[in-house]
Write an enzyme that holds these catalytic residues in place. Structure first.
Site, short mmCIF file in Angstrom:
data_model
loop_
_atom_site.label_atom_id
_atom_site.label_comp_id
_atom_site.label_asym_id
_atom_site.label_seq_id
_atom_site.Cartn_x
_atom_site.Cartn_y
_atom_site.Cartn_z
N TRP A 165 0.87 -1.18 0.00
CA TRP A 165 0.00 0.00 0.00
C TRP A 165 0.91 1.23 0.00
O TRP A 165 1.76 1.36 0.89
CB TRP A 165 -0.86 -0.05 1.27
CG TRP A 165 -1.84 1.05 1.44
CD1 TRP A 165 -2.70 1.56 0.52
CD2 TRP A 165 -2.10 1.76 2.66
NE1 TRP A 165 -3.48 2.53 1.09
CE2 TRP A 165 -3.13 2.68 2.40
CE3 TRP A 165 -1.56 1.71 3.95
CZ2 TRP A 165 -3.63 3.54 3.37
CZ3 TRP A 165 -2.07 2.55 4.91
CH2 TRP A 165 -3.08 3.47 4.62
N ASP A 171 -0.61 -5.41 9.25
CA ASP A 171 -1.63 -4.42 8.91
C ASP A 171 -2.84 -5.19 8.38
O ASP A 171 -2.76 -5.83 7.32
CB ASP A 171 -1.05 -3.48 7.84
CG ASP A 171 -2.04 -2.40 7.42
OD1 ASP A 171 -3.14 -2.32 8.01
OD2 ASP A 171 -1.70 -1.62 6.50
N ALA A 194 -6.59 -4.65 7.16
CA ALA A 194 -7.57 -3.61 6.82
C ALA A 194 -8.79 -4.18 6.10
O ALA A 194 -9.71 -3.43 5.75
CB ALA A 194 -6.90 -2.53 5.94
N LYS A 211 -13.29 -0.60 6.10
CA LYS A 211 -13.90 -1.39 5.02
C LYS A 211 -14.92 -2.38 5.55
O LYS A 211 -16.03 -2.47 5.05
CB LYS A 211 -12.83 -2.15 4.24
CG LYS A 211 -11.53 -1.41 4.05
CD LYS A 211 -11.57 -0.40 2.93
CE LYS A 211 -10.48 0.64 3.13
NZ LYS A 211 -9.72 1.03 2.02
N1 PLP Z 1 -3.80 -0.58 5.37
C1 PLP Z 1 -4.06 -0.92 4.12
C2 PLP Z 1 -3.29 -2.02 3.49
C3 PLP Z 1 -5.06 -0.27 3.40
O1 PLP Z 1 -5.33 -0.64 2.14
C4 PLP Z 1 -5.78 0.77 4.03
C5 PLP Z 1 -6.80 1.52 3.28
O2 PLP Z 1 -6.83 1.64 2.11
C6 PLP Z 1 -5.46 1.08 5.36
C7 PLP Z 1 -4.47 0.39 5.99
C8 PLP Z 1 -6.13 2.15 6.17
O3 PLP Z 1 -7.36 2.55 5.91
P1 PLP Z 1 -8.11 3.63 6.80
O4 PLP Z 1 -7.10 4.60 7.32
O5 PLP Z 1 -9.08 4.26 5.87
O6 PLP Z 1 -8.76 2.88 7.91
#
Ligand code: PLP
Length: 394
Positions: free
Chosen positions: A127, A208, A210, A243
């Site tokens: 990401w 991580d 998500a 999500k």
């Molecule tokens: N980590 C990954 C791999 C993600 O794809 C995302 C969102 O796209 C996030 C963390 C964090 O998302 P948010 O800050 O919207 O909760």
């Protein structure tokens, strides 16, 4: 003073969203931004979330501050969702954060508190925000091989080979499930191999997660992470509710830090509180409260699980339909990986020129690295995408 500022590079995905909006063609498909969309192209509020929000509105009597780590009931509910009973709760320090991004950032800050020069290993690709936050913090990092561009699968031998340089005290960042941007995930056996490797080297995993519930199911998506956390002395976890609860804009996330023993937990917890205090003081509460309400009420939890399962199955259905349409059009199984990928994204291995060509000729908007958001499709647009891919990708 402000004249000294340098302009920052624009966010590629936000740029793509704007290009899509400005495109006057009627027939266009947005596969860029990472939000779930239903067949009508909407990102709905989940039923249980809407009900919980009403209940919170009716019962809440104060908007006074909560604790620096957020509401302990939220931490407990999300900890149980992510970790199940894999780890003794007495070892888990946790703090609510603004979304999963906040948890990632605070997790890096936590590592840095423990070791100023901590070296972080990140998958290639990952990401993009992982890299940009690490760069912003000036934290040293190395990318490890992860994805085989030719087959669009995990290059596990390559991954283990490029992790050979990992040392005790380094941190290895892993995606809990539904790898963003590739959609290619480790099998449980591969998680076990990674766990053994980390145990041997003494490096700390930073997971991580998500998209729990978007891949193979809520428990299945956490199985690798749970194995790893149960077997190693320390694990850091950044969890996002954006999500799987659809509460993107409420900024709801949790950073968990599992210490080797209960005795280490108070100092770890104190450090998480301290880090929140330095960055934004009290974390946002509204989304966390709604999520807690959903997770702790049997009827709401069952309804949420049901809706989440439908979301998961709809994405799997689109994957299978797309793979089938591509099999027919290319007379090959070359794109079958799309049905095997999991989560919202798939990286399909198209070149930047091919991605641009699909945008110009077919109105298909995917990220330049050929990441597409499966949830941007519906059963009517899948054949259009299949046609564009078959006619464009060599
Ligand atoms: N980590 C990954 C791999 C993600 O794809 C995302 C969102 O796209 C996030 C963390 C964090 O998302 P948010 O800050 O919207 O909760």
């Amino acid at each position: 003073m402000l004249g000294n500022l340098k302009s920052q590079p624009a966010d590629k995905i936000l740029e793509l969203m704007q290009l899509y909006k400005d495109d006057p063609r009627e027939q266009k498909i947005d596969l860029g931004v990472g939000v779930y969309k239903n067949a009508k192209g909407e990102t709905p509020i989940m039923r249980a979330i809407k009900t919980a929000e009403k209940q919170v509105w009716e019962s809440q009597t104060s908007k006074s501050y909560v604790g620096l780590a957020g509401d302990p009931a939220f931490a407990a509910a999300l900890r149980d969702l992510v970790l199940g009973d894999s780890v003794d709760a007495g070892r888990v320090a946790a703090a609510a954060t603004p979304g999963g991004t906040g948890a990632v950032r605070q997790g890096f800050e936590l590592l840095r508190q423990a070791n100023r020069d901590v070296h972080v290993w990140v998958s290639s690709p990952t990401w993009p925000n992982h890299l940009s936050i690490l760069k912003f913090m000036g934290q040293p990092f190395t990318e490890y091989r992860y994805f085989d561009e030719a087959t669009c699968t995990v290059d596990f031998d390559g991954m283990m080979d490029s992790l050979k340089g990992v040392k005790a005290g380094d941190a290895v960042l892993l995606h809990g499930c539904c790898h963003n941007p590739t959609g290619a995930n480790l099998t449980l056996d591969q998680w076990k191999t990674v766990t053994e490797f980390l145990a041997k080297t003494g490096a700390v995993p930073f997971v991580d997660i998500a998209y729990q519930g978007f891949g193979d199911g809520l428990d299945e998506d956490a199985a690798g992470l749970r194995h790893l956390a149960s077997a190693l002395p320390e694990t850091i976890i950044a969890a996002s509710c954006s999500k799987n609860f659809g509460v993107y804009r409420e900024r709801t996330g949790l950073l968990m830090a599992i210490s080797e023993s209960d005795a280490d937990k108070p100092v770890t917890q104190g450090t998480l509180n301290y880090l929140n205090r330095q960055n934004y003081s009290f974390p946002p509460d509204h989304g966390a409260r709604i999520v807690t309400q959903v997770l702790t009420d049997d009827a709401l939890r069952a309804d949420w699980k049901d809706e989440l399962e439908n979301v998961r199955l709809s994405m799997l259905g689109l994957r299978e339909q797309l793979a089938k349409e591509l099999r027919e059009r290319t007379n090959s199984d070359r794109f079958d990986f799309i049905a095997r990928h999991r989560g919202m994204f798939s990286r399909i291995g198209a070149s930047p020129e091919e991605v641009l060509k699909m945008r110009e000729q077919f109105g298909i908007y995917m990220v330049g690295d050929s990441r597409m958001n499966i949830a941007g499709l519906n059963s009517e647009t899948v054949p259009l995408l299949a046609e564009a891919i078959a006619r464009t990708c060599k």
